[in-house]
Enzyme design. Sequence first.
Site, mmCIF file in Angstrom:
data_model
loop_
_atom_site.group_PDB
_atom_site.id
_atom_site.type_symbol
_atom_site.label_atom_id
_atom_site.label_comp_id
_atom_site.label_asym_id
_atom_site.label_seq_id
_atom_site.Cartn_x
_atom_site.Cartn_y
_atom_site.Cartn_z
ATOM 1 N N HIS A 35 6.539 5.185 4.753
ATOM 2 C CA HIS A 35 7.188 4.784 6.009
ATOM 3 C C HIS A 35 7.305 5.956 6.983
ATOM 4 C CE1 HIS A 35 8.388 0.557 5.125
ATOM 5 N NE2 HIS A 35 8.131 0.984 3.902
ATOM 6 N N ASP A 37 4.329 6.716 8.612
ATOM 7 C CA ASP A 37 3.126 6.600 9.469
ATOM 8 C C ASP A 37 3.400 5.982 10.828
ATOM 9 O OD1 ASP A 37 3.432 4.007 8.430
ATOM 10 O OD2 ASP A 37 1.286 3.726 8.072
ATOM 11 N N SER A 68 -13.578 -17.684 0.619
ATOM 12 C CA SER A 68 -13.077 -16.646 -0.292
ATOM 13 C C SER A 68 -13.115 -17.160 -1.721
ATOM 14 C CB SER A 68 -11.644 -16.253 0.060
ATOM 15 O OG SER A 68 -11.117 -15.480 -1.014
ATOM 16 N N GLY A 127 0.850 -4.757 -3.091
ATOM 17 C CA GLY A 127 1.130 -3.636 -2.190
ATOM 18 C C GLY A 127 0.057 -2.565 -2.258
ATOM 19 N N LEU A 128 -1.129 -2.933 -2.724
ATOM 20 C CA LEU A 128 -2.233 -1.971 -2.778
ATOM 21 C C LEU A 128 -3.226 -2.240 -1.635
ATOM 22 C CD1 LEU A 128 -2.744 -1.837 -6.655
ATOM 23 C CD2 LEU A 128 -1.426 -0.262 -5.212
ATOM 24 N N ASP A 176 -2.801 2.365 5.845
ATOM 25 C CA ASP A 176 -3.593 1.563 4.908
ATOM 26 C C ASP A 176 -5.027 1.397 5.389
ATOM 27 O OD1 ASP A 176 -1.059 1.361 3.913
ATOM 28 O OD2 ASP A 176 -0.827 -0.774 4.321
#
Length: 390
Positions: A35, A37, A68, A127-128, A176
């Site tokens: 947090h 960035d 997908s 969260g990756l 990310d």
Amino acid sequence: MTSKELQTIFQETFASQALPPVYFAPGRVNLIGEHTDYNGGHVFPCALTIGTYGAVQKRNDRKLRFYSMNFPDMGVVKTSLDDLVPDKKAGWTNYPKGVIWAIEQKGHSLPCGLDMLIYGNIPNGSGLSSSASLEVLTGLMVRDTFGFDDLSMQDLALTGQYAENQYNGMNCGIMDQFASAMGKKDCAIFLDTATLEYTYASVALKDARIVITNSKVKHSLVTSAYNDRRRESETALKDLQAVLDIQTLGDLTEAEFDANCSHIADPVCRRRGKHAVYENQRTIRAVEALNRHDVEEFGRLMNESHVSMRDDYEISCPEIDLLVDLAWNTPGVLGSRMTGGGFGGCTVSIVKNDAVEHFVSSLGAAYKESTGHEAEFYVVDIGDGAHRLD
Ligand code: GLA
């Protein structure tokens, strides 16, 4: 999943003869600098070898067709270049649609539509950065398909972030997408988010490995809680700007913050500001420690980072705190913290090679007993940023 397999599935799905090009964009794990960035601070992520694969082919009309392999129940989602508006019902396709929208907003009109096949192997909600990898992947596929060669990998990262912010309503920073676009094998990226200057640092951990632990927990309202944190940090900055000539919280040392933090009126915002400032300085020190091969100090700073996220930024949750506590109390663990946006997801730990097996079995068992959840563990290989595969 091989390129050949993806090409075959593409041909079957879209009844196409052509052999489409195949691309890959990785997920990321952030080692430290959470947090920071969107607060003008530093981050230190690396690209993973898991991520999102895609095959693409342009069409001769304005249609967009997406499929997908992760969401087979949605079937082939059909839309068009004239329908680039966010829509809950569009599900996962809001990500590639958002990127196409963002590329057009930034001045590159697509002359025609495309067919796109996607397959990802990042666990959902971990969260990756599965969404950032899908955004960067889409940007790269669109760039190559239409020859938008003036778009650099860094531009694609920024375009992905723009899409995430403006199309999907998550006010994320650049970390990310930057990691997915710019990652480099065996290195982490030391990125100054205020200037986008970066260096690659070799992640040489001597006799230790990076281990990700997936809590399998994702608490709801993550986007709104994330956006709240961002707003609270901005309030802290505004209050400080009344007395200090600074552009971002990343401009401050800990001592400067401590000397001026009484000007932040709201105690909650004061704690948010403290995390942003301290975490940034911690990240700078952690990278210095790694560069001088002081892995123990790096681990210690990771632990401090977790305490700050837990107590000052308040983005952890009981399941994650449990995993981190267990790791801290396991022999051979040099450091452990939550990684990513928060409220669930994964922890990242530095574990001595000869302790990894015990780490996995003992944390897995204790976590299962307390929470009922089966944690998953990934011993990390650091990979390259997004690229064409075939
Ligand atoms: C999410 C966001 C990033 C960053 C992290 C927290 O992953 O997408 O921009 O803010 O949370 O460090």
